[in-house]
Design a protein around this motif. Structure first.
Motif, PDB file in Angstrom:
ATOM      1  N   LEU A   1       5.798  -5.846  -3.536  1.00 32.43           N
ATOM      2  CA  LEU A   1       5.611  -6.975  -2.614  1.00 32.43           C
ATOM      3  C   LEU A   1       4.309  -7.708  -2.895  1.00 32.43           C
ATOM      4  O   LEU A   1       3.303  -7.084  -3.232  1.00 32.43           O
ATOM      5  CB  LEU A   1       5.570  -6.461  -1.165  1.00 32.43           C
ATOM      6  CG  LEU A   1       6.843  -5.823  -0.640  1.00 32.43           C
ATOM      7  CD1 LEU A   1       6.588  -5.215   0.730  1.00 32.43           C
ATOM      8  CD2 LEU A   1       7.964  -6.834  -0.573  1.00 32.43           C
ATOM      9  N   PRO A   2       4.301  -9.034  -2.708  1.00 33.26           N
ATOM     10  CA  PRO A   2       3.041  -9.778  -2.820  1.00 33.26           C
ATOM     11  C   PRO A   2       2.060  -9.298  -1.752  1.00 33.26           C
ATOM     12  O   PRO A   2       2.462  -8.815  -0.687  1.00 33.26           O
ATOM     13  CB  PRO A   2       3.454 -11.230  -2.550  1.00 33.26           C
ATOM     14  CG  PRO A   2       4.938 -11.268  -2.697  1.00 33.26           C
ATOM     15  CD  PRO A   2       5.442  -9.898  -2.418  1.00 33.26           C
ATOM     16  N   GLU A   3       0.787  -9.441  -2.016  1.00 26.17           N
ATOM     17  CA  GLU A   3      -0.252  -8.976  -1.088  1.00 26.17           C
ATOM     18  C   GLU A   3      -0.091  -9.533   0.328  1.00 26.17           C
ATOM     19  O   GLU A   3      -0.355  -8.850   1.297  1.00 26.17           O
ATOM     20  CB  GLU A   3      -1.647  -9.339  -1.622  1.00 26.17           C
ATOM     21  CG  GLU A   3      -2.071  -8.485  -2.790  1.00 26.17           C
ATOM     22  CD  GLU A   3      -2.224  -7.025  -2.441  1.00 26.17           C
ATOM     23  OE1 GLU A   3      -2.709  -6.703  -1.335  1.00 26.17           O
ATOM     24  OE2 GLU A   3      -1.844  -6.182  -3.276  1.00 26.17           O
ATOM     25  N   ALA A   4       0.325 -10.772   0.456  1.00 25.52           N
ATOM     26  CA  ALA A   4       0.406 -11.408   1.775  1.00 25.52           C
ATOM     27  C   ALA A   4       1.764 -11.219   2.457  1.00 25.52           C
ATOM     28  O   ALA A   4       2.011 -11.792   3.502  1.00 25.52           O
ATOM     29  CB  ALA A   4       0.098 -12.898   1.645  1.00 25.52           C
ATOM     30  N   HIS A   5       2.635 -10.423   1.889  1.00 23.55           N
ATOM     31  CA  HIS A   5       3.976 -10.256   2.460  1.00 23.55           C
ATOM     32  C   HIS A   5       3.888  -9.538   3.809  1.00 23.55           C
ATOM     33  O   HIS A   5       3.166  -8.561   3.957  1.00 23.55           O
ATOM     34  CB  HIS A   5       4.861  -9.456   1.496  1.00 23.55           C
ATOM     35  CG  HIS A   5       6.305  -9.574   1.804  1.00 23.55           C
ATOM     36  ND1 HIS A   5       6.903  -8.867   2.819  1.00 23.55           N
ATOM     37  CD2 HIS A   5       7.273 -10.329   1.243  1.00 23.55           C
ATOM     38  CE1 HIS A   5       8.186  -9.165   2.864  1.00 23.55           C
ATOM     39  NE2 HIS A   5       8.431 -10.059   1.908  1.00 23.55           N
ATOM     40  N   PRO A   6       4.613 -10.028   4.818  1.00 21.55           N
ATOM     41  CA  PRO A   6       4.524  -9.436   6.153  1.00 21.55           C
ATOM     42  C   PRO A   6       5.011  -7.989   6.225  1.00 21.55           C
ATOM     43  O   PRO A   6       4.636  -7.259   7.135  1.00 21.55           O
ATOM     44  CB  PRO A   6       5.401 -10.343   7.012  1.00 21.55           C
ATOM     45  CG  PRO A   6       6.278 -11.077   6.065  1.00 21.55           C
ATOM     46  CD  PRO A   6       5.518 -11.176   4.781  1.00 21.55           C
ATOM     47  N   ALA A   7       5.775  -7.552   5.268  1.00 24.31           N
ATOM     48  CA  ALA A   7       6.301  -6.185   5.305  1.00 24.31           C
ATOM     49  C   ALA A   7       5.307  -5.146   4.790  1.00 24.31           C
ATOM     50  O   ALA A   7       5.500  -3.953   4.996  1.00 24.31           O
ATOM     51  CB  ALA A   7       7.581  -6.100   4.496  1.00 24.31           C
ATOM     52  N   ARG A   8       4.234  -5.578   4.165  1.00 20.82           N
ATOM     53  CA  ARG A   8       3.274  -4.623   3.601  1.00 20.82           C
ATOM     54  C   ARG A   8       2.699  -3.700   4.663  1.00 20.82           C
ATOM     55  O   ARG A   8       2.483  -2.519   4.419  1.00 20.82           O
ATOM     56  CB  ARG A   8       2.162  -5.351   2.864  1.00 20.82           C
ATOM     57  CG  ARG A   8       2.621  -5.866   1.505  1.00 20.82           C
ATOM     58  CD  ARG A   8       1.464  -6.308   0.658  1.00 20.82           C
ATOM     59  NE  ARG A   8       0.771  -5.196   0.043  1.00 20.82           N
ATOM     60  CZ  ARG A   8       1.111  -4.647  -1.121  1.00 20.82           C
ATOM     61  NH1 ARG A   8       2.134  -5.108  -1.787  1.00 20.82           N
ATOM     62  NH2 ARG A   8       0.418  -3.654  -1.617  1.00 20.82           N
ATOM     63  N   GLU A   9       2.443  -4.221   5.860  1.00 17.15           N
ATOM     64  CA  GLU A   9       1.902  -3.386   6.936  1.00 17.15           C
ATOM     65  C   GLU A   9       2.914  -2.338   7.384  1.00 17.15           C
ATOM     66  O   GLU A   9       2.543  -1.215   7.726  1.00 17.15           O
ATOM     67  CB  GLU A   9       1.465  -4.245   8.116  1.00 17.15           C
ATOM     68  CG  GLU A   9       0.244  -5.083   7.823  1.00 17.15           C
ATOM     69  CD  GLU A   9      -0.216  -5.883   9.029  1.00 17.15           C
ATOM     70  OE1 GLU A   9      -0.170  -5.358  10.155  1.00 17.15           O
ATOM     71  OE2 GLU A   9      -0.619  -7.038   8.835  1.00 17.15           O
ATOM     72  N   VAL A  10       4.188  -2.706   7.377  1.00 14.98           N
ATOM     73  CA  VAL A  10       5.247  -1.753   7.731  1.00 14.98           C
ATOM     74  C   VAL A  10       5.257  -0.620   6.706  1.00 14.98           C
ATOM     75  O   VAL A  10       5.272   0.562   7.067  1.00 14.98           O
ATOM     76  CB  VAL A  10       6.628  -2.444   7.785  1.00 14.98           C
ATOM     77  CG1 VAL A  10       7.744  -1.420   7.932  1.00 14.98           C
ATOM     78  CG2 VAL A  10       6.673  -3.461   8.913  1.00 14.98           C
ATOM     79  N   PHE A  11       5.229  -0.970   5.429  1.00 18.24           N
ATOM     80  CA  PHE A  11       5.211   0.042   4.374  1.00 18.24           C
ATOM     81  C   PHE A  11       3.988   0.948   4.525  1.00 18.24           C
ATOM     82  O   PHE A  11       4.100   2.165   4.383  1.00 18.24           O
ATOM     83  CB  PHE A  11       5.177  -0.623   2.997  1.00 18.24           C
ATOM     84  CG  PHE A  11       6.519  -1.038   2.464  1.00 18.24           C
ATOM     85  CD1 PHE A  11       7.201  -0.230   1.572  1.00 18.24           C
ATOM     86  CD2 PHE A  11       7.084  -2.238   2.834  1.00 18.24           C
ATOM     87  CE1 PHE A  11       8.432  -0.616   1.058  1.00 18.24           C
ATOM     88  CE2 PHE A  11       8.315  -2.632   2.330  1.00 18.24           C
ATOM     89  CZ  PHE A  11       8.989  -1.821   1.434  1.00 18.24           C
ATOM     90  N   ALA A  12       2.833   0.362   4.808  1.00 20.68           N
ATOM     91  CA  ALA A  12       1.597   1.143   4.929  1.00 20.68           C
ATOM     92  C   ALA A  12       1.685   2.142   6.081  1.00 20.68           C
ATOM     93  O   ALA A  12       1.298   3.310   5.939  1.00 20.68           O
ATOM     94  CB  ALA A  12       0.402   0.210   5.122  1.00 20.68           C
ATOM     95  N   ALA A  13       2.201   1.689   7.224  1.00 19.60           N
ATOM     96  CA  ALA A  13       2.300   2.566   8.387  1.00 19.60           C
ATOM     97  C   ALA A  13       3.271   3.721   8.127  1.00 19.60           C
ATOM     98  O   ALA A  13       2.974   4.882   8.439  1.00 19.60           O
ATOM     99  CB  ALA A  13       2.739   1.767   9.615  1.00 19.60           C
ATOM    100  N   LEU A  14       4.419   3.418   7.555  1.00 19.13           N
ATOM    101  CA  LEU A  14       5.404   4.466   7.297  1.00 19.13           C
ATOM    102  C   LEU A  14       4.945   5.390   6.171  1.00 19.13           C
ATOM    103  O   LEU A  14       5.196   6.601   6.213  1.00 19.13           O
ATOM    104  CB  LEU A  14       6.766   3.853   6.991  1.00 19.13           C
ATOM    105  CG  LEU A  14       7.376   3.083   8.163  1.00 19.13           C
ATOM    106  CD1 LEU A  14       8.694   2.451   7.762  1.00 19.13           C
ATOM    107  CD2 LEU A  14       7.552   3.966   9.374  1.00 19.13           C
ATOM    108  N   GLY A  15       4.266   4.828   5.193  1.00 16.87           N
ATOM    109  CA  GLY A  15       3.719   5.665   4.128  1.00 16.87           C
ATOM    110  C   GLY A  15       2.702   6.654   4.665  1.00 16.87           C
ATOM    111  O   GLY A  15       2.683   7.823   4.269  1.00 16.87           O
ATOM    112  N   ALA A  16       1.860   6.212   5.597  1.00 13.32           N
ATOM    113  CA  ALA A  16       0.873   7.100   6.213  1.00 13.32           C
ATOM    114  C   ALA A  16       1.570   8.213   6.993  1.00 13.32           C
ATOM    115  O   ALA A  16       1.138   9.372   6.962  1.00 13.32           O
ATOM    116  CB  ALA A  16      -0.051   6.303   7.127  1.00 13.32           C
TER     117      ALA A  16
END
Length: 83
Positions: free
Chosen positions: A26-41
Motif C-alpha cells: 500500500l502507498p504510505e498515505a493509504h487509509p488502510a495502513r492504520e488498519v494493517f498496523a493495528a491488526l499486525g500489532a
C-alpha cells in the motif's frame, strides 16, 4: 510485519497467512495502513500465547477476513470525507 514474519518460527500454515496482514503493497498515505498496523500489532502480541494450537490457525484466518471488512470501512470513510 515483514520482520515479524521472518522471525516468527511458528506453524508454517500461519506464516503463510501472515502475508495478508502486511501493508507493504500500500502507498504510505493509504487509509488502510492504520488498519494493517493495528491488526499486525494484535497478531504479534497474541501468536506467542497461542502458537501450536489449531485454533490459532483459525483465529488468524478469521482476523484476515475481519481485516478485509475493516479495510473496506476505512476506505469508504476516507472517500466520504473527501480526502
Amino acid at each position: 510485519m515483514n520482520a515479524f514474519v521472518q522471525t516468527y518460527s511458528g506453524k508454517t500454515e500461519i506464516v503463510a497467512m501472515l502475508r495478508w496482514l502486511d501493508p507493504g503493497h500500500l502507498p504510505e498515505a493509504h487509509p488502510a495502513r492504520e488498519v494493517f498496523a493495528a491488526l499486525g500489532a494484535l497478531v504479534k502480541q497474541v501468536l506467542p500465547m497461542t502458537d501450536g494450537d489449531p485454533e490459532a490457525v483459525a483465529g488468524v484466518r478469521k482476523l484476515i477476513e475481519a481485516k478485509d471488512c475493516f479495510v473496506r470501512a476505512a476506505v469508504r470513510l476516507h472517500e466520504e470525507q473527501g480526502a
